[in-house]
Design an enzyme around this catalytic site. Structure first.
Site, PDB file in Angstrom:
ATOM      1  N   ILE A 140       6.651  11.824 -25.406  1.00 39.01           N
ATOM      2  CA  ILE A 140       8.059  11.071 -25.267  1.00 39.01           C
ATOM      3  C   ILE A 140       8.814  12.318 -24.741  1.00 39.01           C
ATOM      4  CG2 ILE A 140      10.108  10.137 -26.135  1.00 39.01           C
ATOM      5  CD1 ILE A 140       8.667   8.777 -28.374  1.00 39.01           C
ATOM      6  N   PHE A 141       9.045  12.201 -23.338  1.00 39.63           N
ATOM      7  CA  PHE A 141       9.800  13.244 -22.850  1.00 39.63           C
ATOM      8  C   PHE A 141      11.124  13.427 -23.058  1.00 39.63           C
ATOM      9  CE2 PHE A 141       5.731  12.204 -20.579  1.00 39.63           C
ATOM     10  CZ  PHE A 141       5.334  13.472 -20.379  1.00 39.63           C
ATOM     11  N   LEU A 152       4.379   3.189 -19.196  1.00 38.09           N
ATOM     12  CA  LEU A 152       4.449   3.384 -20.769  1.00 38.09           C
ATOM     13  C   LEU A 152       3.844   2.257 -21.484  1.00 38.09           C
ATOM     14  CD1 LEU A 152       5.929   4.792 -23.136  1.00 38.09           C
ATOM     15  CD2 LEU A 152       7.848   3.223 -22.833  1.00 38.09           C
ATOM     16  N   ASP A 173      13.664  12.307 -14.402  1.00 38.71           N
ATOM     17  CA  ASP A 173      13.958  11.131 -15.248  1.00 38.71           C
ATOM     18  C   ASP A 173      15.300  10.975 -15.460  1.00 38.71           C
ATOM     19  OD1 ASP A 173      11.198  10.650 -15.653  1.00 38.71           O
ATOM     20  OD2 ASP A 173      10.851  11.437 -17.547  1.00 38.71           O
ATOM     21  N   TYR A 204       8.557  10.736  -3.620  1.00 37.73           N
ATOM     22  CA  TYR A 204       8.221   9.168  -3.872  1.00 37.73           C
ATOM     23  C   TYR A 204       9.245   8.419  -3.535  1.00 37.73           C
ATOM     24  CZ  TYR A 204       7.496   4.613  -6.055  1.00 37.73           C
ATOM     25  OH  TYR A 204       7.641   3.201  -6.117  1.00 37.73           O
ATOM     26  N   ALA A 255       0.826  -1.066   0.009  1.00 38.08           N
ATOM     27  CA  ALA A 255       0.058   0.008  -0.146  1.00 38.08           C
ATOM     28  C   ALA A 255       0.983   1.235   0.092  1.00 38.08           C
ATOM     29  CB  ALA A 255      -1.033   0.185   1.176  1.00 38.08           C
TER      30      ALA A 255
END
Length: 338
Positions: free
Chosen positions: A215-216, A198, A293, A149, A82
């Site tokens: 697309i980054f 993705l 990223d 995160y 969780a």
């Protein structure tokens, strides 16, 4: 408590994507499962009806509900899934992530401690490593997460380590790379809202359900300029949790393991594979890079092989995409009813 009561495994977040596939595997192995999920992102329909599975709807931060579960069931170990998992959202709303991913699980740990349950498998992530200093990433790589995160997962790892030193907890941290695919028979799969992964985004684009895929960035230091990721099939991840339970029970030791295939695929390579599987063109557009990223994330998973006896079986990107496509085109059209 009646000593004849069979022991059970508590699965928090068990109705989610990876959790539901793990419940399916564990149930087939004959284990008694107690699933706790608030269904904010999970789906009750993702869990098969079974005599050895009990479901409770609620939060890991609900202490009274947790105590009820521990009183009603002889919980032997906890598998903790969780969590909120959207990197971008965590940057915009860090409070939400620290509350849900750290503070609420501390309630779970407190209840576990009070009932003498000291075995926990934690669904962690390669995001705890941050930007890689070398590849492939092994478990000794420094952990410097860059997003709230990743930090929330890292901090909970440290808290559990401290519980191990102070209270005798035994843990296995499973650091996933890119979870992907669906059950090989197409019965359950990935259904997020919003969807950020993705492969399902590409499949929905191929089906004409969304516009061109964004697309980054295509200026990374990779062969085609797009980011490289290690895609690991969700059923392989599920199998690792069963082996981790056996590891805790038999070795009574603690450890952290990377779960990946050891091979990276670029965004463009995934697009081409989706086109091969679906026999459809996938429209896309290049947009600026996305904050956070990493250029490449590839696992060194030899420790999981030597210590858990685990190795990815579905290493082919084609088979991963094919399983997800089967789910997308099944009776439920890639969606759960609830």
């Amino acid at each position: 408590m009646n000593n004849k009561t069979p022991t059970s495994i508590l699965i928090t977040g068990g109705a989610g994507y990876i959790g539901s596939h793990t419940c399916r595997i564990l149930s087939k192995k004959g284990l008694n499962l107690v699933v706790l999920d608030n269904l904010e992102y999970g789906h009750r329909d993702a869990l098969e009806v079974s005599e050895n599975l009990h479901f409770y709807q609620g939060s890991v931060g609900n202490e009274s509900l947790l105590k009820k579960i521990f009183i009603n069931h002889k919980i032997e170990a906890v598998v903790h899934f969780a969590a909120y998992t959207y990197v971008g959202e965590s940057v915009a709303q860090p409070e939400k992530y620290y509350e849900n991913n750290i503070l609420q699980p501390m309630t779970l740990l407190r209840v576990m401690k009070s009932f003498g349950c000291v075995n926990i498998i934690f669904s962690s992530t390669c995001a705890t490593y941050g930007n890689p200093h070398y590849l492939p990433l092994d478990e000794n790589h420094p952990q410097h997460p860059v997003s709230p995160y990743g930090k929330s997962k890292y901090f909970l790892e440290q808290i559990i380590r401290d519980y191990s030193k102070a209270y005798g907890f035994r843990y296995v941290f499973l650091r996933y790379f890119n979870a992907s695919g669906a059950a090989m028979d197409g019965s359950i799969g990935e259904d997020h809202d919003p969807e950020t992964h993705l492969i399902p985004l590409l499949l929905k684009t191929a089906k004409g359900e969304s516009g061109p895929l964004k697309i980054f960035g295509n200026d990374y230091e990779t062969p085609d300029g797009t980011c490289l990721r290690d895609y690991i099939h969700v059923e392989d991840l599920a199998e690792a949790h069963f082996l981790a339970l056996s590891y805790l029970q038999q070795r009574k030791a603690s450890n952290a393991f990377n779960l990946g295939t050891g091979k990276g695929y670029s965004v463009m390579e995934v697009i081409h594979e989706v086109e091969n599987v679906t026999n459809r063109k996938v429209p896309f557009e290049i947009v600026p890079r996305r904050e956070g990223d990493a250029t490449s994330l590839v696992a060194q998973a030899s420790l999981a092989k030597s210590q858990l006896g685990w190795e990815a079986k579905h290493k082919s990107l084609y088979s991963i995409v094919e399983s997800a496509w089967k789910w997308e085109n099944g009776p439920s059209n890639g969606k759960y009813n609830n």
